[in-house]
Design a protein around this motif. Structure first.
Motif, PDB file in Angstrom:
ATOM      1  N   LEU A  23       0.836  -1.199   0.000  1.00  0.00           N
ATOM      2  CA  LEU A  23       0.000   0.000   0.000  1.00  0.00           C
ATOM      3  C   LEU A  23       0.873   1.251   0.000  1.00  0.00           C
ATOM      4  CD1 LEU A  23      -2.971   0.964   0.083  1.00  0.00           C
ATOM      5  CD2 LEU A  23      -2.719   1.107   2.557  1.00  0.00           C
ATOM      6  N   HIS A  24       1.959   1.233   0.764  1.00  0.00           N
ATOM      7  CA  HIS A  24       2.917   2.350   0.764  1.00  0.00           C
ATOM      8  C   HIS A  24       3.394   2.668  -0.644  1.00  0.00           C
ATOM      9  CE1 HIS A  24       4.742   2.760   5.080  1.00  0.00           C
ATOM     10  NE2 HIS A  24       3.467   3.089   5.040  1.00  0.00           N
ATOM     11  N   SER A  25       3.632   1.642  -1.441  1.00  0.00           N
ATOM     12  CA  SER A  25       4.203   1.858  -2.773  1.00  0.00           C
ATOM     13  C   SER A  25       3.286   2.677  -3.684  1.00  0.00           C
ATOM     14  CB  SER A  25       4.543   0.520  -3.433  1.00  0.00           C
ATOM     15  OG  SER A  25       3.375  -0.177  -3.814  1.00  0.00           O
ATOM     16  N   PHE A  26       1.981   2.652  -3.438  1.00  0.00           N
ATOM     17  CA  PHE A  26       1.044   3.422  -4.245  1.00  0.00           C
ATOM     18  C   PHE A  26       0.933   4.872  -3.790  1.00  0.00           C
ATOM     19  CE2 PHE A  26      -0.418  -0.890  -5.108  1.00  0.00           C
ATOM     20  CZ  PHE A  26      -0.576  -0.846  -6.479  1.00  0.00           C
ATOM     21  N   PHE A  27       1.239   5.133  -2.530  1.00  0.00           N
ATOM     22  CA  PHE A  27       1.101   6.469  -1.961  1.00  0.00           C
ATOM     23  C   PHE A  27       2.390   6.858  -1.243  1.00  0.00           C
ATOM     24  CE2 PHE A  27      -3.059   4.493  -2.129  1.00  0.00           C
ATOM     25  CZ  PHE A  27      -3.815   5.454  -2.781  1.00  0.00           C
ATOM     26  N   ALA A  28       3.507   6.571  -1.873  1.00  0.00           N
ATOM     27  CA  ALA A  28       4.817   6.704  -1.232  1.00  0.00           C
ATOM     28  C   ALA A  28       5.084   8.075  -0.609  1.00  0.00           C
ATOM     29  CB  ALA A  28       5.919   6.336  -2.214  1.00  0.00           C
ATOM     30  N   PRO A  29       4.887   9.187  -1.318  1.00  0.00           N
ATOM     31  CA  PRO A  29       5.226  10.477  -0.700  1.00  0.00           C
ATOM     32  C   PRO A  29       4.406  10.774   0.556  1.00  0.00           C
ATOM     33  CG  PRO A  29       4.856  10.740  -3.055  1.00  0.00           C
ATOM     34  CD  PRO A  29       4.426   9.350  -2.689  1.00  0.00           C
ATOM     35  N   SER A  30       3.189  10.298   0.597  1.00  0.00           N
ATOM     36  CA  SER A  30       2.313  10.599   1.728  1.00  0.00           C
ATOM     37  C   SER A  30       2.450   9.590   2.862  1.00  0.00           C
ATOM     38  CB  SER A  30       0.855  10.630   1.266  1.00  0.00           C
ATOM     39  OG  SER A  30       0.693  11.544   0.216  1.00  0.00           O
TER      40      SER A  30
END
Length: 110
Positions: A25-32
């Motif tokens: 899930l982190h990989s899809f919204f990495a900057p946030s």
């Protein structure tokens, strides 16, 4: 040499799987999300504690994608966003996703 395969997952296996799913899930919204503390609580809610207000704004802007992907990747049924220990937003999305997939299935028959 024979190997015995077990169908049961150990507690370590489950923790590794849970960690891998959250990293996905982190990989899809990495900057946030990289700057947030995220976990799935006992009520199957994706809980996100944000350190900065701009992160909350970004996640709210991408909320539909975040809900869809957290359901697909983590199997969660709701989301809760926190900023400075205060709940900013909560959404239960399990019902809306089920309705969405029901509509897709019904449209295929036409």
């Amino acid at each position: 040499m024979f190997f015995v395969l077990h169908n049961e997952m150990t507690a370590d296996d489950l923790m590794l799987l849970k960690h891998s799913r959250i990293e996905r899930l982190h990989s899809f919204f990495a900057p946030s999300l990289v700057q947030c503390h995220i976990y799935v609580n006992l009520q199957n809610t994706l809980t996100i504690h944000c350190r900065e207000s701009w992160i909350v704004d970004t996640l709210l802007f991408d909320l539909d994608d975040l809900c869809d992907l957290s359901w697909l990747i983590l199997g969660t049924e709701a989301i809760a966003l926190f900023f400075q220990k205060e709940e900013i937003y909560r959404k239960v999305y399990k019902q809306s996703i089920i309705i969405f997939f029901d509509e897709i299935i019904q449209n295929r028959g036409r």
